[in-house]
Design an enzyme around this catalytic site. Structure first.
Site, PDB file in Angstrom:
ATOM      1  N   SER A  34      -9.559  10.767  -4.249  1.00 59.16           N
ATOM      2  CA  SER A  34      -9.779   9.786  -3.186  1.00 59.16           C
ATOM      3  C   SER A  34     -11.204   9.832  -2.669  1.00 59.16           C
ATOM      4  CB  SER A  34      -8.817  10.098  -2.039  1.00 59.16           C
ATOM      5  OG  SER A  34      -9.159   9.346  -0.901  1.00 59.16           O
ATOM      6  N   TYR A  86      -5.558  16.246   4.630  1.00 57.75           N
ATOM      7  CA  TYR A  86      -5.316  15.436   3.431  1.00 57.75           C
ATOM      8  C   TYR A  86      -6.528  15.531   2.491  1.00 57.75           C
ATOM      9  CZ  TYR A  86      -5.457  11.172   0.619  1.00 57.75           C
ATOM     10  OH  TYR A  86      -5.598  10.284  -0.410  1.00 57.75           O
ATOM     11  N   LYS A  96      -7.112  17.261  -1.398  1.00 61.57           N
ATOM     12  CA  LYS A  96      -7.661  16.545  -2.570  1.00 61.57           C
ATOM     13  C   LYS A  96      -8.868  17.309  -3.125  1.00 61.57           C
ATOM     14  CE  LYS A  96      -4.933  12.965  -2.977  1.00 61.57           C
ATOM     15  NZ  LYS A  96      -4.106  12.773  -4.166  1.00 61.57           N
TER      16      LYS A  96
HETATM   17  N1  UFG Z   1      -8.289  -0.613  10.555  1.00 60.00           N
HETATM   18  C1  UFG Z   1      -8.079  -1.432  11.639  1.00 60.00           C
HETATM   19  N2  UFG Z   1      -6.804  -1.601  12.064  1.00 60.00           N
HETATM   20  C2  UFG Z   1      -5.724  -1.007  11.479  1.00 60.00           C
HETATM   21  C3  UFG Z   1      -5.969  -0.155  10.371  1.00 60.00           C
HETATM   22  C4  UFG Z   1      -7.261   0.014   9.936  1.00 60.00           C
HETATM   23  O1  UFG Z   1      -9.008  -1.990  12.199  1.00 60.00           O
HETATM   24  O2  UFG Z   1      -4.587  -1.202  11.925  1.00 60.00           O
HETATM   25  C5  UFG Z   1      -9.666  -0.463  10.044  1.00 60.00           C
HETATM   26  C6  UFG Z   1     -10.192   0.954   9.958  1.00 60.00           C
HETATM   27  O3  UFG Z   1     -10.791   1.343  11.171  1.00 60.00           O
HETATM   28  C7  UFG Z   1     -11.162   0.853   8.791  1.00 60.00           C
HETATM   29  C8  UFG Z   1     -10.542  -0.194   7.879  1.00 60.00           C
HETATM   30  O4  UFG Z   1      -9.661  -0.938   8.703  1.00 60.00           O
HETATM   31  O5  UFG Z   1     -12.411   0.359   9.234  1.00 60.00           O
HETATM   32  C9  UFG Z   1      -9.736   0.394   6.729  1.00 60.00           C
HETATM   33  O6  UFG Z   1      -8.805   1.329   7.229  1.00 60.00           O
HETATM   34  P1  UFG Z   1      -7.614   1.881   6.323  1.00 60.00           P
HETATM   35  O7  UFG Z   1      -6.779   2.768   7.176  1.00 60.00           O
HETATM   36  O8  UFG Z   1      -6.937   0.764   5.623  1.00 60.00           O
HETATM   37  O9  UFG Z   1      -8.369   2.717   5.200  1.00 60.00           O
HETATM   38  P2  UFG Z   1      -9.372   3.967   5.334  1.00 60.00           P
HETATM   39  O10 UFG Z   1     -10.674   3.526   4.742  1.00 60.00           O
HETATM   40  O11 UFG Z   1      -9.406   4.524   6.684  1.00 60.00           O
HETATM   41  O12 UFG Z   1      -8.669   5.059   4.429  1.00 60.00           O
HETATM   42  C10 UFG Z   1      -8.182   4.738   3.174  1.00 60.00           C
HETATM   43  C11 UFG Z   1      -6.960   5.592   2.891  1.00 60.00           C
HETATM   44  C12 UFG Z   1      -7.331   7.004   2.721  1.00 60.00           C
HETATM   45  C13 UFG Z   1      -8.395   7.101   1.697  1.00 60.00           C
HETATM   46  C14 UFG Z   1      -9.581   6.271   2.075  1.00 60.00           C
HETATM   47  C15 UFG Z   1     -10.609   6.333   0.999  1.00 60.00           C
HETATM   48  O13 UFG Z   1      -6.041   5.506   3.951  1.00 60.00           O
HETATM   49  O14 UFG Z   1      -6.215   7.736   2.280  1.00 60.00           O
HETATM   50  O15 UFG Z   1      -9.174   4.933   2.232  1.00 60.00           O
HETATM   51  O16 UFG Z   1     -11.814   5.855   1.449  1.00 60.00           O
HETATM   52  F1  UFG Z   1      -8.775   8.364   1.580  1.00 60.00           F
END
Ligand code: UFG
Length: 386
Positions: free
Chosen positions: A156, A180, A184
């Site tokens: 990841s 997490y 990894k």
């Molecule tokens: N976000 C929102 N509202 C939500 C959820 C997310 O605004 O309800 C925003 C977050 O702040 C971020 C973006 O949307 O800016 C993406 O968030 P995600 O939770 O969809 O994804 P992340 O990039 O935080 O994390 C994901 C996976 C991880 C992985 C990572 C790799 O959840 O397991 O990508 O970069 F490791």
């Protein structure tokens, strides 16, 4: 004809741990379509037998069959075949069964099984170390017993932590910031040690950025249990009316519109990336390969929301709220190594992602539960032409 997914490399029987989950089910489909025989082992903690039943249906496999030992299995292998075994990756017994129920001959493992929720990993770190790290130790031991030395591991981009580097190459420092991510990183380290411990290992560490979307049929997709942690499935549930509004985590990030920027890639592009990695490992001398899988394009939360709205003719309610702890402003892959080494790049756009993700969510508002009671098989199989 050169096979577009494998690049013409040999078609083999492969074991997918966690193959009934989101990425595993789409990869099962892609591998079946390219002619592989697929054995899935999954404990159904975050995966669904129904997903695999639909994969069998989408790939034109014959009916599910039950064998004399009260297990479901394929009768005689003709072309592609799919076998589904209930099992826990921490159990030697379950792993041995998976290698044997595939009638032996498993030449490679794609290891998807694992826990992946950041918040949960902070509350229950031991469970994460147990499933993600101990589970991989057990798997490697089983591979040793069964003479299999080819492994594709689901890593990841979380390993890169909150780096300011844009885009992020594979050589960027690894600085995970939650349990997490530590698990990894530990597995990547362990696989590196294993690869150098004996000749013959062929290992790919695939660092996913943000996999989203669904198969264009709308038959398989992401089915998170409970409230989705991730943006895309949450957005889909808002569109379906299951959630009131989208909460945008922070409007004051140092980005174009103040919302977080991520590298979203279509899950079918990711699935095809696994086929490529497998083909490369099989074709080249033993090696340890580390590749980012991402589009190389960054999109903000609001850009994703707007694309979802325009693609699907919807207007979705949202509110900008506080930043989420542990988030970073920007995370975008440098995917050039994946293109250079295995000729892979994403082919599907953000609009494709939004269209396909919505088609899945609209047809399955309750995920696979929309299909009614789930089959709970010990082992299920289907094959072409039966
Ligand atoms: N976000 C929102 N509202 C939500 C959820 C997310 O605004 O309800 C925003 C977050 O702040 C971020 C973006 O949307 O800016 C993406 O968030 P995600 O939770 O969809 O994804 P992340 O990039 O935080 O994390 C994901 C996976 C991880 C992985 C990572 C790799 O959840 O397991 O990508 O970069 F490791």
């Amino acid at each position: 004809m050169i096979d577009s997914l494998t690049g013409g490399h040999s078609l083999t029987k492969v074991l997918l741990t966690g193959g009934a989950g989101f990425i595993g089910s789409h990869t099962s489909l892609a591998l079946l379509e390219s002619g592989h025989q697929v054995v899935v082992m999954d404990d159904f903690s975050n995966g669904s037998a129904e997903a695999l039943r639909r994969v069998a249906e989408l790939t034109g496999l014959g009916p599910w069959r039950q064998d004399a030992t009260d297990h479901w299995s394929a009768s005689a292998p003709v072309g592609g075949s799919l076998t589904l075994i209930r099992g826990d990756v921490r159990s030697q017994q379950d792993l041995d069964r998976a290698f044997q129920d595939g009638n032996g001959g498993i030449s490679a493992v794609l290891h998807f099984a694992g826990l992946k929720a950041v918040g949960e990993s902070m509350a229950e770190p031991l469970r994460y170390w147990d499933v993600n790290v101990t589970g991989t130790v057990r798997l490697l031991e089983a591979m040793g017993r069964h003479g299999c030395q080819t492994l594709v591991f689901s890593s990841s981009a979380t390993l890169y932590g909150t780096t300011d580097t844009v885009p992020i190459p594979e050589t960027a420092p690894l600085q995970p910031i939650n349990p997490y991510g530590y698990t990894k990183a530990a597995v990547e380290r362990m696989l590196t040690d294993v690869a150098s411990s004996a000749p013959g290992w062929r290992i790919a560490l695939l660092r996913y950025f943000n996999p989203v979307g669904a198969h264009p049929s709308g038959r398989i997709g992401e089915d998170p249990s409970g409230r989705p942690n991730n943006l895309f499935p949450f957005l889909c549930q808002v569109a379906a009316g299951c959630r009131q509004q989208l909460e945008v985590f922070g409007g004051d990030w140092p980005t174009g519109d103040g919302t977080g920027v991520r590298d979203y890639l279509h899950v079918m592009d990711l699935a095809e990336g696994h086929g490529r990695a497998l083909g490369l490992l099989q074709a080249e001398p033993p090696q340890l390969l580390t590749l980012n899988l991402g589009s190389g394009q960054g999109h903000s939360v609001l850009e994703l929301l707007r694309t979802f709205e325009t693609t699907n003719g919807l207007t979705l309610p949202y509110a900008v709220v506080e930043r989420r702890p542990g988030d970073s402003a920007v995370s975008v892959a440098d995917p050039s190594q994946a293109e250079r080494r295995m000729g892979w790049r994403t082919r599907r756009s953000l609009a494709d992602i939004c269209r396909d993700g919505w088609a899945w969510q609209r047809a399955n508002p309750q995920g696979y539960r929309s299909a009614g009671p789930q089959p709970a098989p010990e082992l299920i199989g289907a094959q072409h032409g039966s």
